[in-house]
Design a protein around this motif. Structure first.
Motif, PDB file in Angstrom:
ATOM      1  N   VAL A  41       0.828  -1.206   0.000  1.00 31.36           N
ATOM      2  CA  VAL A  41       0.000   0.000   0.000  1.00 31.36           C
ATOM      3  C   VAL A  41       0.865   1.259   0.000  1.00 31.36           C
ATOM      4  CG1 VAL A  41      -1.690   1.293   1.380  1.00 31.36           C
ATOM      5  CG2 VAL A  41      -1.870  -1.189   1.169  1.00 31.36           C
ATOM      6  N   PHE A  42       2.091   1.170   0.508  1.00 33.06           N
ATOM      7  CA  PHE A  42       2.934   2.339   0.708  1.00 33.06           C
ATOM      8  C   PHE A  42       3.796   2.652  -0.506  1.00 33.06           C
ATOM      9  CE2 PHE A  42       2.300   0.692   5.001  1.00 33.06           C
ATOM     10  CZ  PHE A  42       1.803   1.822   5.603  1.00 33.06           C
ATOM     11  N   ASP A  43       4.008   3.934  -0.729  1.00 34.75           N
ATOM     12  CA  ASP A  43       5.009   4.405  -1.672  1.00 34.75           C
ATOM     13  C   ASP A  43       6.283   4.557  -0.841  1.00 34.75           C
ATOM     14  OD1 ASP A  43       6.812   5.939  -3.130  1.00 34.75           O
ATOM     15  OD2 ASP A  43       5.257   7.242  -3.957  1.00 34.75           O
ATOM     16  N   GLU A  46       9.241   5.582  -1.259  1.00 31.57           N
ATOM     17  CA  GLU A  46       9.983   6.851  -1.324  1.00 31.57           C
ATOM     18  C   GLU A  46       9.320   7.921  -0.460  1.00 31.57           C
ATOM     19  OE1 GLU A  46      13.037   7.163  -2.476  1.00 31.57           O
ATOM     20  OE2 GLU A  46      12.868   5.030  -2.953  1.00 31.57           O
ATOM     21  N   LYS A  47       7.994   7.949  -0.438  1.00 30.19           N
ATOM     22  CA  LYS A  47       7.286   8.907   0.425  1.00 30.19           C
ATOM     23  C   LYS A  47       7.531   8.580   1.895  1.00 30.19           C
ATOM     24  CE  LYS A  47       3.509  10.352  -2.571  1.00 30.19           C
ATOM     25  NZ  LYS A  47       2.055  10.381  -2.760  1.00 30.19           N
ATOM     26  N   VAL A  48       7.560   7.295   2.226  1.00 35.16           N
ATOM     27  CA  VAL A  48       7.832   6.877   3.604  1.00 35.16           C
ATOM     28  C   VAL A  48       9.235   7.313   4.008  1.00 35.16           C
ATOM     29  CG1 VAL A  48       8.130   4.902   5.146  1.00 35.16           C
ATOM     30  CG2 VAL A  48       6.215   4.937   3.526  1.00 35.16           C
ATOM     31  N   LYS A  49      10.229   7.077   3.145  1.00 38.72           N
ATOM     32  CA  LYS A  49      11.606   7.469   3.450  1.00 38.72           C
ATOM     33  C   LYS A  49      11.720   8.975   3.640  1.00 38.72           C
ATOM     34  CE  LYS A  49      14.072   3.809   0.981  1.00 38.72           C
ATOM     35  NZ  LYS A  49      14.934   3.531  -0.185  1.00 38.72           N
ATOM     36  N   SER A  50      11.099   9.749   2.754  1.00 33.51           N
ATOM     37  CA  SER A  50      11.210  11.210   2.883  1.00 33.51           C
ATOM     38  C   SER A  50      10.512  11.701   4.142  1.00 33.51           C
ATOM     39  CB  SER A  50      10.662  11.910   1.645  1.00 33.51           C
ATOM     40  OG  SER A  50       9.260  11.784   1.557  1.00 33.51           O
TER      41      SER A  50
END
Length: 93
Positions: A79-81, A83-87
């Protein structure tokens, strides 16, 4: 009920104070801690935000932060992107 505790490292006998108020309004903490300076460990309750200043630095509760990571691990990772989680994590640092 508001709970305040002195830093345990500052005294042989730390103080714990229970302050009954009829609401959870942040104004109660703001009134009680008006002259406080230093690091104030709080949970994520928005009522503490008004206390933040150059003299009163809010620091988070690691138990609350850990809980969010634990909840995320139980979710479907697809469900997660990533790259968005890392940023998002990097913004916290």
């Amino acid at each position: 009920m508001w709970l305040y505790q002195s830093g345990g490292h500052e005294s042989e006998h730390p103080i714990v104070l229970h302050d009954y108020q009829s609401t959870w309004a942040g104004a109660h903490a703001e009134s009680f801690l008006r002259a406080f300076s230093g690091h104030l460990q709080v949970d994520g309750y928005a009522g503490y935000h008004a206390l933040a200043s150059d003299d009163c630095i809010l620091v988070g509760c690691m138990a609350h932060a850990r809980r969010k990571f634990d909840e995320a691990l139980k979710l479907d990772v697809q469900v997660f992107d990533i790259e968005k989680v890392k940023s998002g994590i990097l913004r916290l640092l």
